[in-house]
Design an enzyme around this catalytic site. Sequence first.
Site, PDB file in Angstrom:
ATOM      1  CB  SER A 156      -1.001  -0.012   1.393  1.00  0.00           C
ATOM      2  OG  SER A 156      -1.200   1.308   1.058  1.00  0.00           O
ATOM      3  CG  ASN A 157      -0.310   5.116  -0.965  1.00  0.00           C
ATOM      4  OD1 ASN A 157      -0.808   5.786  -0.746  1.00  0.00           O
ATOM      5  ND2 ASN A 157      -1.089   4.134  -2.207  1.00  0.00           N
ATOM      6  CG  HIS A 158       3.593   6.669   4.077  1.00  0.00           C
ATOM      7  ND1 HIS A 158       3.189   6.115   4.541  1.00  0.00           N
ATOM      8  CD2 HIS A 158       4.482   6.463   2.888  1.00  0.00           C
ATOM      9  CE1 HIS A 158       4.637   5.366   4.437  1.00  0.00           C
ATOM     10  NE2 HIS A 158       5.156   5.366   3.706  1.00  0.00           N
TER      11      HIS A 158
END
Length: 407
Positions: free
Chosen positions: A218-220
Site C-alpha cells: 500500500s502507500n501512505h
Amino acid sequence: MASEKAAYAALAGRHILLGITGSIAAYKAAMLCRLWRTAGAEVQVVMTPLAKQFITPLTMATLSKNPILVEFFNPENGAWNSHVSLGEWADCYVIAPATANTLAKMATGVADNLLLTTYLSARCPVVVAPAMDLDMYAHEATQQNLHTLARRGVRIVEPGTGELASGLSGKGRMAEPEEIAAFVNELLDGGRKTLAGKRLIVTAGATIEAIDPVRFISNHSSGKMGYAIAGELAARGAEVTLISGRTALPVPPGVKRVDVLSADEMYEATVGAFDTADGAVMCAAVADYTPENVSQTKIKKGDGEMYIRLRRTRDIAAELGARKGNRLLVGFALETDDEEAHAQSKLEKKNFDFIVLNSLRDAGAGFRGDTNKVTLIDRAGSEELPLMSKREVAARIVDRIEGLLTR
Ligand code: PMT
C-alpha cells in the site's frame, strides 16, 4: 423594501466591494448598490478613472454611503488607498460592469489602476458581470480571457441578449441588477449551492493490494485531501460519490461513500459511476502494481530470499480520460523529482482538464498531514499556491471546478 431584504437575506451585514469600469451599463451599478444597501450589506465602490465618465462618484458615494475610491492615493492629503485592505475587507468583490478591456487586464495580471490591483490581492470570491458590444463579447480573445478567469475561480454572471448601446442587438448587455444581486446572495449564502444538480466522483485514500491474508502492498495516503475535496463539493450542493480506500476518516456531510480496497475494486466502482457523472476528481493514491497471485494461506518464512511477481493494475484515470467526452476530469500528481514535467505528461496522457501537483520535496505537502502545497496545472499554464490547510486547498480546487462546470 421588505421583499428585497428577504430576497437577498444572505447579504445582511456582508461587505461587498463594487468595482465599476467604463461602460454605458455603469448606470445599472447605481441600482445594484441600492439593492445591496437595502438588503443590509455594506458597500464600498472602486471605480476605474474612465468609469467616472459614465456615472459620477457623487451618485455612487451617496448610494453606497462611503467615499468612492479611484486613485491609489488622495492627491490632496496623500492618504493611501490600500488595495490589500480593500481586498481583505470584502466578503465578495463584484465588478459590474466589466468591460472587455478590464477582463483582458484581469486575465493577464495588468495592475494599472486601483480596481485591478484590488482584484489581484482579493482573497474573497470575485464576480464579474461583462458588458460590451456583441462582437467584442463573441471575440475569441474575450472568450479566452473569460475562460482563463473562470479557470481561476472567478464567477461570471453571463450577459443578456437584447438591444445594445451601439444600436446592434445581440449578447453583451450586462445582466440586470436583480440577477447580479441574486447571484451574489447565493454565493454568500452559507450553503453556497453553486454546484446543485452536478454529480461528481472523488477517489481518495490508498489502495491495498493483498499478498496473502496477512500482508499487503500500500502507500501512505490517509484520504484527507480527497475527503476535503468531497466535503467542499457537497457543501456547494454537488451530489458526491466518494470512492474511498480504507481510512478512519468520517464521511463528510451529504457525501455517499463507496468503500473499496484494491486498485481493481476502485477501477470497477469508479468507471461504473462515471457514466452518469458530470466529472471526477482523482485524488486517490492507486497502486500501479499488484501481486500476480494472491496466496490463500499465510506465506511461510523460508531460508532464502523471496520474490513476489507483480502485474500492472489498470489505470483508472486514463480509462476515464479516454471516455470523458465533455465531462470534467481532474487529476493529481504526487512527485519527488522533475515535478512539473511529470505532472504535464500525466495531464496529457490521462486527458485531465487540470492536474494538482504536490511534491514530497515541499515541507508540509503530500501524505497524511493537514496541510498541502500544490500547483494547479492546465494547458494554459500553472498556478502555484502557498502552503495551506487541506480544506483551503480543496476550496481552491473546487473554485476552479465550479468555474469550469458552471460556465
Ligand atoms: O490522502 P492524503 O494523506 O491527504 O494525501 C494526499 C495525496 C498525496 C495522496 C494526494 O494529494 C495525491 O497526490 N494523490 C495522487 C497520488 C498519486 O498516486 O499520484 P500518481 O502520480 O501516481 O497518479 C496520477 C493520477 O492518476 C492520480 O490522479 C491518480 O489518482 C491516478 N491513478 C493512478 C494510477 C492508477 N492505477 N489509477 C489512477 O487513477
